[in-house]
Design a protein around this motif. Structure first.
Motif: not given
Ligand SMILES: [Fe+2]
Ligand SMILES: [Fe+2]
Length: 215
Positions: A22-27, A200-206
């Motif tokens: 919630d605090v920092r929604p991913p891309a 990890q996937y969300f981080d890669n996508l960001d």
């Protein structure tokens, strides 16, 4: 532990993970994106996920002995390809090639890990419950955000409707079949694996969307 209580615990674990976003929604959620070029990239990545989900559910069919779960997964295969159709059409309308996309390392790893699971309960917990649970939570957040453009929201309204109708199904499968300590332990570990790989996937996508990082 009683399997109903166990299913509730697993749902609570996934809900806590969702809250942490919630605090920092991913891309991935589209919420922090400001350009259509970025939104196209996220949609291409998520189109890949719909197709990969259909492939994996299909690959599990023969090795799931429980007929009720098998039948639900067979329907899910069809549904994922419907979702893929919505996103591909939206991308084409935006003038983008839906399939001009290379999956990200964390994304490949996540789906390959789902595909390699062998038991019904850990499969259902890792992917439909934890994986799709997080995905649908972020769709809900995106639909309510008020800042994501209509062309993005349109396909996701239909996808969200589908996901909502069977939202509690994976937890029901756990309540019914995760009846031994050994199965519950495998489910707990598969859920942690799923959430870790999703991060990890969300981080890669960001990094791909915001920094142009390519692998
Ligand atoms: Fe789905
Ligand atoms: Fe889907």
């Amino acid at each position: 532990m009683d399997s109903r209580e166990f299913a509730r615990q697993i749902e609570a674990r996934v809900a806590a993970f969702c809250k942490s976003l919630d605090v920092r929604p991913p891309a991935y959620s589209y919420i922090p994106l400001t350009k259509d070029e970025e939104r196209v990239k996220v949609m291409q990545s998520r189109l890949f996920n719909e197709i990969r989900a259909g492939e994996i559910f299909g690959s599990w069919l023969k090795t799931i002995p429980e007929l009720d779960v098998k039948a639900a997964l067979a329907e899910a295969v069809h549904e994922e390809f419907r979702h893929a159709g919505f996103l591909a059409e939206t991308l084409r309308n935006k003038g983008a090639d839906p399939y001009d996309y290379r999956p990200l390392p964390g994304q490949m790893g996540m789906f390959n890990a789902f595909e390699a699971l062998t038991g019904t309960v850990e499969r259902m917990a890792a992917f439909p419950l934890a994986g799709e649970g997080v995905a649908d939570y972020l769709i809900g957040m995106c639909l309510k955000s008020g800042t994501v453009p209509e062309w993005v929201l349109e396909p996701y309204r239909k996808i969200h409707e589908d996901e909502e109708t069977h939202g509690s199904y994976p937890a029901e499968v756990l309540a019914k079949y995760a009846t031994t300590e050994e199965k519950q332990d495998r489910v707990r570990r598969a859920v942690e694996m799923s959430l870790m790989l999703r991060r990890q996937y969300f981080d890669n996508l960001d990094r791909w969307v915001f920094e142009g990082k390519v692998w």
